[in-house]
Design a protein around this motif. Structure first.
Motif, mmCIF file in Angstrom:
data_model
loop_
_atom_site.group_PDB
_atom_site.id
_atom_site.type_symbol
_atom_site.label_atom_id
_atom_site.label_comp_id
_atom_site.label_asym_id
_atom_site.label_seq_id
_atom_site.Cartn_x
_atom_site.Cartn_y
_atom_site.Cartn_z
ATOM 1 N N SER A 16 61.597 26.989 40.189
ATOM 2 C CA SER A 16 61.116 28.226 39.574
ATOM 3 C C SER A 16 61.761 29.469 40.165
ATOM 4 O O SER A 16 61.958 30.454 39.463
ATOM 5 C CB SER A 16 59.595 28.327 39.687
ATOM 6 O OG SER A 16 59.204 28.355 41.043
ATOM 7 N N ASN A 17 62.113 29.444 41.448
ATOM 8 C CA ASN A 17 62.710 30.638 42.038
ATOM 9 C C ASN A 17 64.234 30.577 42.069
ATOM 10 O O ASN A 17 64.866 31.428 42.679
ATOM 11 C CB ASN A 17 62.152 30.889 43.440
ATOM 12 C CG ASN A 17 62.464 29.766 44.400
ATOM 13 O OD1 ASN A 17 63.106 28.779 44.035
ATOM 14 N ND2 ASN A 17 62.017 29.896 45.628
ATOM 15 N N SER A 18 64.831 29.573 41.449
ATOM 16 C CA SER A 18 66.286 29.425 41.295
ATOM 17 C C SER A 18 67.045 29.251 42.608
ATOM 18 O O SER A 18 68.247 29.423 42.655
ATOM 19 C CB SER A 18 66.884 30.627 40.554
ATOM 20 O OG SER A 18 66.258 30.783 39.314
ATOM 21 N N VAL A 19 66.330 28.943 43.684
ATOM 22 C CA VAL A 19 66.961 28.777 44.997
ATOM 23 C C VAL A 19 66.423 27.517 45.644
ATOM 24 O O VAL A 19 65.228 27.244 45.595
ATOM 25 C CB VAL A 19 66.670 29.991 45.906
ATOM 26 C CG1 VAL A 19 67.202 29.773 47.311
ATOM 27 C CG2 VAL A 19 67.257 31.260 45.318
ATOM 28 N N LEU A 20 67.321 26.755 46.229
ATOM 29 C CA LEU A 20 66.905 25.605 47.028
ATOM 30 C C LEU A 20 66.598 26.135 48.421
ATOM 31 O O LEU A 20 67.477 26.612 49.127
ATOM 32 C CB LEU A 20 68.022 24.559 47.077
ATOM 33 C CG LEU A 20 67.740 23.285 47.857
ATOM 34 C CD1 LEU A 20 66.493 22.587 47.326
ATOM 35 C CD2 LEU A 20 68.934 22.361 47.778
ATOM 36 N N GLN A 69 57.816 19.616 39.123
ATOM 37 C CA GLN A 69 58.038 18.641 40.185
ATOM 38 C C GLN A 69 58.710 17.417 39.586
ATOM 39 O O GLN A 69 58.316 16.943 38.541
ATOM 40 C CB GLN A 69 56.690 18.285 40.801
ATOM 41 C CG GLN A 69 56.743 17.138 41.756
ATOM 42 C CD GLN A 69 55.418 16.969 42.460
ATOM 43 O OE1 GLN A 69 54.895 17.912 42.981
ATOM 44 N NE2 GLN A 69 54.899 15.779 42.454
ATOM 45 N N LYS A 70 59.760 16.933 40.246
ATOM 46 C CA LYS A 70 60.443 15.721 39.819
ATOM 47 C C LYS A 70 60.368 14.702 40.934
ATOM 48 O O LYS A 70 60.512 15.039 42.099
ATOM 49 C CB LYS A 70 61.915 15.993 39.512
ATOM 50 C CG LYS A 70 62.153 16.781 38.252
ATOM 51 C CD LYS A 70 63.622 16.869 37.969
ATOM 52 C CE LYS A 70 63.852 17.682 36.703
ATOM 53 N NZ LYS A 70 65.254 17.792 36.368
ATOM 54 N N GLU A 107 58.961 22.681 42.506
ATOM 55 C CA GLU A 107 59.411 23.903 41.838
ATOM 56 C C GLU A 107 59.580 25.060 42.814
ATOM 57 O O GLU A 107 60.210 26.045 42.505
ATOM 58 C CB GLU A 107 58.464 24.289 40.709
ATOM 59 C CG GLU A 107 57.089 24.683 41.165
ATOM 60 C CD GLU A 107 56.175 25.046 40.006
ATOM 61 O OE1 GLU A 107 55.284 25.865 40.226
ATOM 62 O OE2 GLU A 107 56.361 24.513 38.908
ATOM 63 N N LYS A 108 59.020 24.939 44.013
ATOM 64 C CA LYS A 108 59.137 26.005 45.011
ATOM 65 C C LYS A 108 60.455 25.940 45.784
ATOM 66 O O LYS A 108 60.666 26.688 46.719
ATOM 67 C CB LYS A 108 57.973 25.954 45.983
ATOM 68 C CG LYS A 108 56.659 26.276 45.316
ATOM 69 C CD LYS A 108 55.528 26.251 46.292
ATOM 70 C CE LYS A 108 54.217 26.584 45.581
ATOM 71 N NZ LYS A 108 53.093 26.534 46.492
ATOM 72 N N GLY A 109 61.344 25.047 45.402
ATOM 73 C CA GLY A 109 62.651 24.996 46.032
ATOM 74 C C GLY A 109 62.723 24.119 47.256
ATOM 75 O O GLY A 109 63.572 24.315 48.112
ATOM 76 N N ILE A 110 61.846 23.135 47.341
ATOM 77 C CA ILE A 110 61.845 22.215 48.480
ATOM 78 C C ILE A 110 62.121 20.805 47.967
ATOM 79 O O ILE A 110 61.551 20.382 46.969
ATOM 80 C CB ILE A 110 60.498 22.242 49.221
ATOM 81 C CG1 ILE A 110 60.206 23.651 49.723
ATOM 82 C CG2 ILE A 110 60.505 21.242 50.380
ATOM 83 C CD1 ILE A 110 58.802 23.826 50.268
ATOM 84 N N LEU A 141 71.456 26.916 37.043
ATOM 85 C CA LEU A 141 71.339 25.450 36.953
ATOM 86 C C LEU A 141 70.094 24.952 37.668
ATOM 87 O O LEU A 141 69.407 24.055 37.180
ATOM 88 C CB LEU A 141 72.591 24.781 37.529
ATOM 89 C CG LEU A 141 73.880 24.962 36.731
ATOM 90 C CD1 LEU A 141 75.081 24.447 37.527
ATOM 91 C CD2 LEU A 141 73.772 24.249 35.394
ATOM 92 N N LEU A 142 69.806 25.514 38.841
ATOM 93 C CA LEU A 142 68.605 25.115 39.575
ATOM 94 C C LEU A 142 67.343 25.468 38.796
ATOM 95 O O LEU A 142 66.396 24.689 38.752
ATOM 96 C CB LEU A 142 68.579 25.760 40.962
ATOM 97 C CG LEU A 142 69.588 25.200 41.962
ATOM 98 C CD1 LEU A 142 69.653 26.070 43.202
ATOM 99 C CD2 LEU A 142 69.247 23.762 42.325
ATOM 100 N N LYS A 143 67.338 26.640 38.168
ATOM 101 C CA LYS A 143 66.180 27.027 37.360
ATOM 102 C C LYS A 143 65.994 26.062 36.196
ATOM 103 O O LYS A 143 64.888 25.631 35.895
ATOM 104 C CB LYS A 143 66.328 28.459 36.865
ATOM 105 C CG LYS A 143 65.073 28.973 36.203
ATOM 106 C CD LYS A 143 65.127 30.455 35.984
ATOM 107 C CE LYS A 143 63.761 30.929 35.510
ATOM 108 N NZ LYS A 143 63.658 32.372 35.486
ATOM 109 N N ALA A 144 67.107 25.679 35.563
ATOM 110 C CA ALA A 144 67.038 24.725 34.453
ATOM 111 C C ALA A 144 66.566 23.350 34.925
ATOM 112 O O ALA A 144 65.941 22.611 34.172
ATOM 113 C CB ALA A 144 68.411 24.606 33.783
ATOM 114 N N ALA A 145 66.830 23.026 36.199
ATOM 115 C CA ALA A 145 66.419 21.741 36.754
ATOM 116 C C ALA A 145 64.974 21.755 37.233
ATOM 117 O O ALA A 145 64.450 20.729 37.666
ATOM 118 C CB ALA A 145 67.332 21.354 37.915
ATOM 119 N N GLY A 146 64.310 22.917 37.181
ATOM 120 C CA GLY A 146 62.899 22.971 37.528
ATOM 121 C C GLY A 146 62.550 23.762 38.771
ATOM 122 O O GLY A 146 61.386 23.834 39.150
#
Length: 112
Positions: free
Chosen positions: A58-62, A1-2, A11-14, A51-56
């Motif tokens: 976890s499922n690599s999808v926004l 979480q950021k 991390e859940k893409g929200i 890139l999304l996974k590297a940014a935190g």
């Protein structure tokens, strides 16, 4: 979480996008469009997913953006409701990728 100045990324893409004020009732349509473009691209673009996974993420999808409209002052609760309705009207064009909540006159968080 950021946590940033005006949003929280989970991390859940929200992304929870916090909006305070909006004294003129204006809405940032470019930002909504950009978020939607990013969400759609994250489902199809492998490089973006990495890139999304590297940014935190976890499922690599926004998955979704949730706007939370806050009043600028307690006397502006009605304006927050009005702005939330306006934002909801615009986000309806993005196929469920976005949600909108606001604080009502009773001080409760309401999802439009």
């Amino acid at each position: 979480q950021k946590i940033n100045f005006d949003f929280i990324q989970t991390e859940k893409g929200i992304i929870y996008e916090v909006k305070a004020g909006y004294p003129s009732g204006s809405v940032d349509l470019d930002q909504m469009h950009n978020y939607n473009t990013l969400m759609e691209a994250s489902k199809e673009n492998a490089t973006l997913s990495q890139l999304l996974k590297a940014a935190g993420f976890s499922n690599s999808v926004l998955r979704r953006v949730e706007y939370i409209i806050l009043p600028g002052k307690s006397s502006e609760l009605i304006n927050a409701t009005s702005v939330a309705r306006k934002v909801s009207d615009f986000t309806a064009n993005y196929g469920g990728n976005m949600r909108v909540s606001h604080y009502n006159s009773g001080g409760s968080l309401v999802t439009n």
